[in-house]
Structure formats: structure tokens, C-alpha cells
Design an enzyme around this catalytic site. Structure first.
Site, PDB file in Angstrom:
ATOM      1  N   ASP A   7     -29.457 -21.382 -88.798  1.00 14.10           N
ATOM      2  CA  ASP A   7     -30.678 -20.575 -88.925  1.00 14.10           C
ATOM      3  C   ASP A   7     -31.108 -20.629 -90.392  1.00 14.10           C
ATOM      4  OD1 ASP A   7     -32.716 -18.674 -88.177  1.00 14.10           O
ATOM      5  OD2 ASP A   7     -31.553 -17.137 -89.191  1.00 14.10           O
ATOM      6  N   SER A   8     -32.261 -20.027 -90.684  1.00 10.95           N
ATOM      7  CA  SER A   8     -32.719 -19.957 -92.063  1.00 10.95           C
ATOM      8  C   SER A   8     -31.839 -19.029 -92.891  1.00 10.95           C
ATOM      9  CB  SER A   8     -34.146 -19.417 -92.091  1.00 10.95           C
ATOM     10  OG  SER A   8     -34.163 -18.100 -91.558  1.00 10.95           O
ATOM     11  N   CYS A  70     -32.621 -20.533 -84.352  1.00  9.67           N
ATOM     12  CA  CYS A  70     -33.827 -20.157 -85.079  1.00  9.67           C
ATOM     13  C   CYS A  70     -34.987 -20.439 -84.137  1.00  9.67           C
ATOM     14  CB  CYS A  70     -33.942 -21.008 -86.345  1.00  9.67           C
ATOM     15  SG  CYS A  70     -35.500 -20.810 -87.218  1.00  9.67           S
ATOM     16  N   GLU A 148     -32.884  -9.658 -94.227  1.00 14.54           N
ATOM     17  CA  GLU A 148     -32.078 -10.406 -95.206  1.00 14.54           C
ATOM     18  C   GLU A 148     -31.569  -9.473 -96.305  1.00 14.54           C
ATOM     19  OE1 GLU A 148     -30.992 -13.721 -95.576  1.00 14.54           O
ATOM     20  OE2 GLU A 148     -31.630 -14.067 -93.516  1.00 14.54           O
ATOM     21  N   CYS A 180     -37.373 -13.831 -82.779  1.00 10.15           N
ATOM     22  CA  CYS A 180     -36.841 -14.335 -84.053  1.00 10.15           C
ATOM     23  C   CYS A 180     -35.404 -13.827 -84.075  1.00 10.15           C
ATOM     24  CB  CYS A 180     -37.641 -13.760 -85.228  1.00 10.15           C
ATOM     25  SG  CYS A 180     -36.845 -13.987 -86.834  1.00 10.15           S
ATOM     26  N   HIS A 182     -33.471 -12.972 -86.259  1.00 11.35           N
ATOM     27  CA  HIS A 182     -33.172 -11.840 -87.145  1.00 11.35           C
ATOM     28  C   HIS A 182     -33.397 -10.498 -86.431  1.00 11.35           C
ATOM     29  CE1 HIS A 182     -33.441 -14.840 -90.377  1.00 11.35           C
ATOM     30  NE2 HIS A 182     -33.023 -13.926 -91.240  1.00 11.35           N
TER      31      HIS A 182
HETATM   32  N1  DGL Z   1     -34.499 -16.415 -87.652  1.00 11.01           N
HETATM   33  C1  DGL Z   1     -35.485 -17.437 -87.608  1.00 11.01           C
HETATM   34  C2  DGL Z   1     -36.288 -17.402 -86.340  1.00 11.01           C
HETATM   35  O1  DGL Z   1     -35.714 -17.080 -85.326  1.00 11.01           O
HETATM   36  C3  DGL Z   1     -36.242 -17.709 -88.881  1.00 11.01           C
HETATM   37  C4  DGL Z   1     -36.875 -16.553 -89.551  1.00 11.01           C
HETATM   38  C5  DGL Z   1     -37.456 -16.967 -90.894  1.00 11.01           C
HETATM   39  O2  DGL Z   1     -36.712 -17.516 -91.693  1.00 11.01           O
HETATM   40  O3  DGL Z   1     -38.655 -16.767 -91.109  1.00 11.01           O
HETATM   41  O4  DGL Z   1     -37.437 -17.732 -86.290  1.00 11.01           O
END
Ligand code: DGL
Length: 257
Positions: A7-8, A70, A148, A180, A182
Site C-alpha cells: 500500500d502507499s 491499495c 497516517e 480506501c 486506510h
Molecule cells: N490506502 C490506499 C487506497 O486504498 C491509498 C491511499 C493514499 O495513499 O492516498 O487507496
């Protein structure tokens, strides 16, 4: 055999959390691109360039199956990654869309990054499964930064979240996809705001169901890599997911910019 997860940043840990629950002995090699987070405002070309290098790195570390944890790269880079690599790559978006259609009575909300929403991928996957579904898709560009930083419930975050959820309420959605990886860390806060009537969908759950078909006996070492500052990542991880189970977390950047 190990499962590669990327993931990011910390978001993919919501997928790790589900793997830990469902397959407790499974070895995971994680990569969080904390140096380049967020991915949600990057172009398709950039996302393909980054994720291609990440997948090559995870395969070189011994991953035999990869979860693209992600939504943004699942929406924009996954078809390319699947063409490029023979290692199976599971995305989070399609399982999430499918699960939502099963759970919903016809009005689905999606919250996700700007790039995911602009791709219309969730809407088209949902419509493929059930063309009569009414989809309300809302980009939430500010949320990843809060998560984050380990902020899951401050008043400021709640105010922003509430404004993003307004359209979901107005359109009477019965189901809400946390599109997302996150966002499931915010599930309690989202639940407080939306109440019992709206069912929350965490795509990690149906995604990890798919993993079952790919697992073999595992011998590899577990490790979590992050491209950005190790100390900062550890601080957030201990706040949002203290039972992550990784003994080794190292700072390493496999991406050539
Ligand atoms: N967690 C990621 C997603 O599901 C990326 C979120 C990001 O870095 O903007 O899209």
C-alpha cells in the site's frame, strides 16, 4: 511461501489484520510506500510506475501471491500489473464492490481517494454486478493524512468526515464501502456518524477470502518494509494496529525515482 502485501502507507495493514484473523500462521512481506504517500492524488502513469517496482521487489523477497492492498492502484494499475507479472495479484476493489452488492438493497455509497473516485472503477464494477444499483461516490482527499498521523477520532477529523458523508446521507445509502484501505481504521468513528442503518463494507474481508485458494505451507521470514521514516511509521502503527505481529520492520526504499 509468503504473501506480499503493499500500500502507499499504513492502510494495507487493515488487510494484514484480516489475514492475521483468518490465516494466523501465514507469513507476510509488507511494503508501505510511506515516502510517497498519498497515492490518491497521483496519475495513473505514476501509480503504474511505482506499483510495478513494488511488485517486482515483493516477488524478489519471496512473495508467491500478492495483495494489492491499495484501492487506488487496484483501480488504476492492477490490469497492467497482471499483464506484466505471472505471480497472482489480488486487488481489493472488485471483492469490495461484489460484497457491497450482496449486502445492499440498492443504494451504495463509496468513499475513496480522489484517484479511485475519478477512475469510476467502483461504480462500474457495482453496475456490472447489478445495473439497477444507485451509487453515490465521494472523494475524501483529506482522510489519509489523518490516519497516517494516527488520528482516528479527533473533533477536527470528525468535522471533515461528516462533511464527506453528507451526500451519503442525502442519497439515503444503505451500504457504505470504505474504498480506501486506510479507512477501516476509522470504522468506529464512521459508525458513530452514520449510525446502525448504514452497513459498512471493509473490502479487506472478501479480499482475504480469495487468498485461501493460493496458500501453501509457509517457510519464509516475515518482514515489513517502509520507504519513509521508520520511527514515524512505528509510532502510527502502535496507535492504530498494535497487534500487527511483525517482528522485523525496516526502512528500505526499493523504488528508483
Ligand atoms: N490506502 C490506499 C487506497 O486504498 C491509498 C491511499 C493514499 O495513499 O492516498 O487507496
Amino acid at each position: 511461501m509468503a504473501v506480499g502485501v503493499f500500500d502507499s502507507g499504513i492502510g494495507g495493514m487493515t488487510v494484514v489484520r484480516e489475514i492475521r484473523k483468518r490465516f494466523p500462521g501465514e507469513k507476510i512481506i509488507y511494503f508501505g510506500d510511506t515516502k510517497r504517500v498519498p497515492y490518491g492524488n497521483k496519475s495513473k502513469e505514476e501509480l503504474i510506475r511505482l506499483s510495478e517496482q513494488v511488485v517486482a521487489f515483493l516477488i524478489a523477497q519471496g512473495a508467491k501471491v500478492i495483495i494489492d492492498a491499495c484501492n487506488t492502484t487496484s483501480a488504476l494499475a492492477l490490469p497492467h500489473l497482471r499483464e506484466k507479472f505471472t505471480t497472482p495479484i489480488i486487488g481489493v476493489l472488485e471483492p469490495g464492490a461484489e460484497h457491497a452488492v450482496q449486502e445492499s438493497t440498492g443504494k451504495i455509497g463509496v468513499i475513496a481517494t480522489k484517484a479511485t473516485i475519478d477512475s469510476h472503477c467502483y461504480t462500474s464494477k457495482i453496475m456490472e454486478k447489478d445495473k439497477d444499483t444507485d451509487v453515490t461516490a465521494v472523494a475524501c482527499p483529506k482522510l489519509v493524512g489523518f490516519i497516517e498521523d494516527g488520528d482516528l477520532d479527533s473533533d477536527y477529523l470528525k468535522r471533515i468526515l461528516k462533511s464527506y458523508l453528507n451526500e451519503i446521507f442525502l442519497n439515503n445509502c444503505d451500504t457504505l464501502i470504505m474504498g480506501c484501505t486506510h479507512y477501516p481504521f476509522l470504522a468506529d468513528t464512521i459508525n458513530q456518524l452514520v449510525g446502525e442503518e448504514i452497513k459498512l463494507i471493509d473490502p479487506a474481508i472478501p479480499t482475504v477470502d480469495i487468498l485461501e485458494g493460493y496458500l501453501e505451507e509457509s517457510q519464509s521470514e516475515e518482514i515489513c518494509y517502509v520507504s519513509g521514516d521508520l520511527h514515524e511509521f512505528n509510532n502510527t502503527l502502535m496507535k492504530v494496529f498494535p497487534n500487527h505481529g511483525f517482528e522485523k520492520i525496516v526502512e528500505f526504499d526499493p523504488i528508483v525515482d
